[in-house]
Design a protein around this motif. Structure first.
Motif, PDB file in Angstrom:
ATOM      1  N   GLY A  25       0.820  -1.212   0.000  1.00 32.45           N
ATOM      2  CA  GLY A  25       0.000   0.000   0.000  1.00 32.45           C
ATOM      3  C   GLY A  25       0.850   1.256   0.000  1.00 32.45           C
ATOM      4  N   ILE A  26       1.912   1.246   0.787  1.00 34.08           N
ATOM      5  CA  ILE A  26       2.829   2.393   0.826  1.00 34.08           C
ATOM      6  C   ILE A  26       3.474   2.602  -0.539  1.00 34.08           C
ATOM      7  N   GLU A  27       3.982   1.528  -1.133  1.00 31.36           N
ATOM      8  CA  GLU A  27       4.683   1.635  -2.419  1.00 31.36           C
ATOM      9  C   GLU A  27       3.775   2.156  -3.526  1.00 31.36           C
ATOM     10  N   VAL A  28       2.567   1.604  -3.619  1.00 31.93           N
ATOM     11  CA  VAL A  28       1.635   2.048  -4.660  1.00 31.93           C
ATOM     12  C   VAL A  28       1.290   3.526  -4.459  1.00 31.93           C
ATOM     13  N   THR A  29       1.104   3.919  -3.219  1.00 26.42           N
ATOM     14  CA  THR A  29       0.762   5.309  -2.902  1.00 26.42           C
ATOM     15  C   THR A  29       1.919   6.252  -3.217  1.00 26.42           C
ATOM     16  N   LEU A  30       3.125   5.854  -2.860  1.00 29.40           N
ATOM     17  CA  LEU A  30       4.288   6.693  -3.165  1.00 29.40           C
ATOM     18  C   LEU A  30       4.464   6.870  -4.665  1.00 29.40           C
ATOM     19  N   ASP A  31       4.168   5.824  -5.438  1.00 28.28           N
ATOM     20  CA  ASP A  31       4.241   5.937  -6.897  1.00 28.28           C
ATOM     21  C   ASP A  31       3.248   6.980  -7.409  1.00 28.28           C
ATOM     22  N   GLN A  32       2.054   6.983  -6.850  1.00 30.03           N
ATOM     23  CA  GLN A  32       1.050   7.956  -7.270  1.00 30.03           C
ATOM     24  C   GLN A  32       1.464   9.373  -6.880  1.00 30.03           C
ATOM     25  N   ILE A  33       2.038   9.512  -5.713  1.00 35.26           N
ATOM     26  CA  ILE A  33       2.485  10.836  -5.267  1.00 35.26           C
ATOM     27  C   ILE A  33       3.643  11.332  -6.134  1.00 35.26           C
ATOM     28  N   LYS A  34       4.546  10.433  -6.499  1.00 39.86           N
ATOM     29  CA  LYS A  34       5.651  10.801  -7.395  1.00 39.86           C
ATOM     30  C   LYS A  34       5.137  11.253  -8.753  1.00 39.86           C
ATOM     31  N   ASN A  35       3.966  10.719  -9.128  1.00 38.01           N
ATOM     32  CA  ASN A  35       3.355  11.115 -10.403  1.00 38.01           C
ATOM     33  C   ASN A  35       2.486  12.360 -10.272  1.00 38.01           C
ATOM     34  N   GLY A  36       2.561  13.022  -9.128  1.00 38.12           N
ATOM     35  CA  GLY A  36       1.909  14.310  -8.977  1.00 38.12           C
ATOM     36  C   GLY A  36       0.581  14.323  -8.253  1.00 38.12           C
ATOM     37  N   LYS A  37       0.149  13.189  -7.716  1.00 41.14           N
ATOM     38  CA  LYS A  37      -1.145  13.159  -7.027  1.00 41.14           C
ATOM     39  C   LYS A  37      -1.076  13.967  -5.730  1.00 41.14           C
ATOM     40  N   LYS A  38      -2.089  14.804  -5.526  1.00 43.48           N
ATOM     41  CA  LYS A  38      -2.133  15.683  -4.361  1.00 43.48           C
ATOM     42  C   LYS A  38      -3.279  15.346  -3.413  1.00 43.48           C
ATOM     43  N   LEU A  39      -4.107  14.388  -3.816  1.00 44.16           N
ATOM     44  CA  LEU A  39      -5.223  13.943  -2.986  1.00 44.16           C
ATOM     45  C   LEU A  39      -5.476  12.478  -3.315  1.00 44.16           C
ATOM     46  N   ILE A  40      -5.525  11.639  -2.267  1.00 42.08           N
ATOM     47  CA  ILE A  40      -5.675  10.196  -2.439  1.00 42.08           C
ATOM     48  C   ILE A  40      -6.941   9.731  -1.725  1.00 42.08           C
ATOM     49  N   GLY A  41      -7.695   8.849  -2.371  1.00 40.22           N
ATOM     50  CA  GLY A  41      -8.846   8.222  -1.737  1.00 40.22           C
ATOM     51  C   GLY A  41      -8.618   6.723  -1.628  1.00 40.22           C
ATOM     52  N   THR A  42      -9.218   6.090  -0.632  1.00 37.71           N
ATOM     53  CA  THR A  42      -9.076   4.648  -0.452  1.00 37.71           C
ATOM     54  C   THR A  42     -10.336   3.933  -0.918  1.00 37.71           C
ATOM     55  N   GLY A  43     -10.126   2.809  -1.623  1.00 37.96           N
ATOM     56  CA  GLY A  43     -11.233   1.981  -2.089  1.00 37.96           C
ATOM     57  C   GLY A  43     -10.863   0.518  -2.007  1.00 37.96           C
ATOM     58  N   GLU A  44     -11.860  -0.355  -2.118  1.00 34.73           N
ATOM     59  CA  GLU A  44     -11.592  -1.787  -1.982  1.00 34.73           C
ATOM     60  C   GLU A  44     -12.607  -2.611  -2.770  1.00 34.73           C
TER      61      GLU A  44
END
Length: 342
Positions: free
Chosen positions: A155-174
């Motif tokens: 979860g950390i790795e996937v999120t960090l990848d999104q942040i590196k790609n410029g994401k400024k707001l993250i939502g959680t889903g399942e």
């Protein structure tokens, strides 16, 4: 474990100076004091998270974690477990409920196979499968402690990848057939609540089977004896891989000072685990809605957050988070676009 430890060390507190500047600016706008209510509170929280009184959240993503559960064999869900594998590619195709709402909110949907019981033949689904579903928690631990940590780090790795790609707001889903069962178990353990008080129908379990579902949860708790003060122990014994993945998303976003939106019942269970692991995470979480799942209000009270709206949603997937994105972005527009009093 190294990535998890490094992430936990980076999680800090809200920036008081940025919050003060945001508050003073909001009070100077063309409006009566506090007349925009919780929208003002949201803008101040965003300032504290980002260390910026004038933040932007225009680049958004919902990260959907998908996995199966061994406890399914206890008859706790009305639908075939194969639906997890059938539905997951539909996220990649943009056909699910969260995809429609995310499109309206101009947000990407990122789908991760973190433990589906079958292989997914779609390159658009990120394959981070730990194994083919958890073990049956009614007979023993759902996963090993090492697997629980791995789910957090994915979860950390996937999120960090999104942040590196410029994401400024993250939502959680399942996505995961049967995942209200481990979620209810998490609330029961950490909240010290009898499962029968909060167990719900999930995706449509007949109400006459709720006592059986509660009994399965109670048995799992008795068999595994999870430590309510050890979030990783609770996750490993009665949790799910997708719940662990969402916990990792929350930890990773908090470490990078990115606001993260909590969706419904299962996402709230992940939030409770995250806060149990690191209490400072709570300040970086933005709750979306009151879920219609029975026990939902008890769950959000355990986490200690106050959702923005109640539309009787219980689909999950991140649908409530997608709707909440509009409120959150509106708070940033209020700060930047309203004029100041002379």
């Amino acid at each position: 474990m190294k990535l998890l430890n490094e992430t936990l060390k980076k999680i800090s507190t809200l920036d008081a100076e940025a919050m003060k500047k945001a508050s003073l600016h909001i009070d100077s706008l063309f409006k009566p004091l506090k007349s925009l209510g919780r929208l003002e509170d949201l803008a101040i929280q965003l300032a504290g998270i980002t260390k910026n009184p004038f933040p932007s959240v225009d680049n958004k993503a919902i990260i959907v974690m998908s996995a199966d559960h061994g406890v399914y064999e206890e008859g706790i869900a009305p639908d075939p477990q194969s639906i997890t594998a059938i539905q997951t590619p539909n996220f990649a195709k943009g056909l699910t409920g969260v995809c429609a709402l995310a499109k309206q909110a101009r947000a990407d949907v990122v789908i991760v196979d973190i433990g589906i019981a079958k292989d997914i033949q779609d390159h658009r689904v990120i394959n981070r499968k730990i194994r083919y579903g958890t073990s049956n928690m009614a007979k023993g631990p759902a996963m090993t402690r090492e697997e629980a940590i791995k789910s957090l780090e994915i979860g950390i790795e996937v999120t960090l990848d999104q942040i590196k790609n410029g994401k400024k707001l993250i939502g959680t889903g399942e996505m995961g057939i049967g995942n209200t069962t481990p979620s209810t178990a998490i609330f029961s353990v950490i909240g010290g609540i009898d499962p029968e008080e909060i167990v719900g129908v999930g995706a449509g379990l007949p109400t006459e089977k709720l006592k059986h579902k509660a009994a399965v949860i109670r048995k799992a708790i008795e068999v595994n004896q999870p430590d309510p003060k050890d979030g990783i122990d609770v996750l490993s014994k009665i949790g799910g891989f997708e719940i662990g993945g969402m916990v990792g998303t929350m930890l990773g976003a908090a470490a990078e000072r990115i606001p993260v939106v909590v969706d419904g019942f299962i996402s709230t269970a992940a939030a409770l685990i995250a806060i149990t692991i690191e209490p400072k995470v709570k300040d970086f979480l933005i709750p979306s809605h009151y879920t219609a799942e029975r026990g939902g209000k008890v769950a959000i009270e355990l986490v200690g957050l106050k959702p923005m709206f109640d539309m009787e949603l219980r689909l999950g997937e991140g649908t409530g988070a997608a709707l909440a994105f509009n409120f959150i972005e509106a708070a940033t527009f209020m700060v930047k676009e309203m004029g100041k009093r002379p």
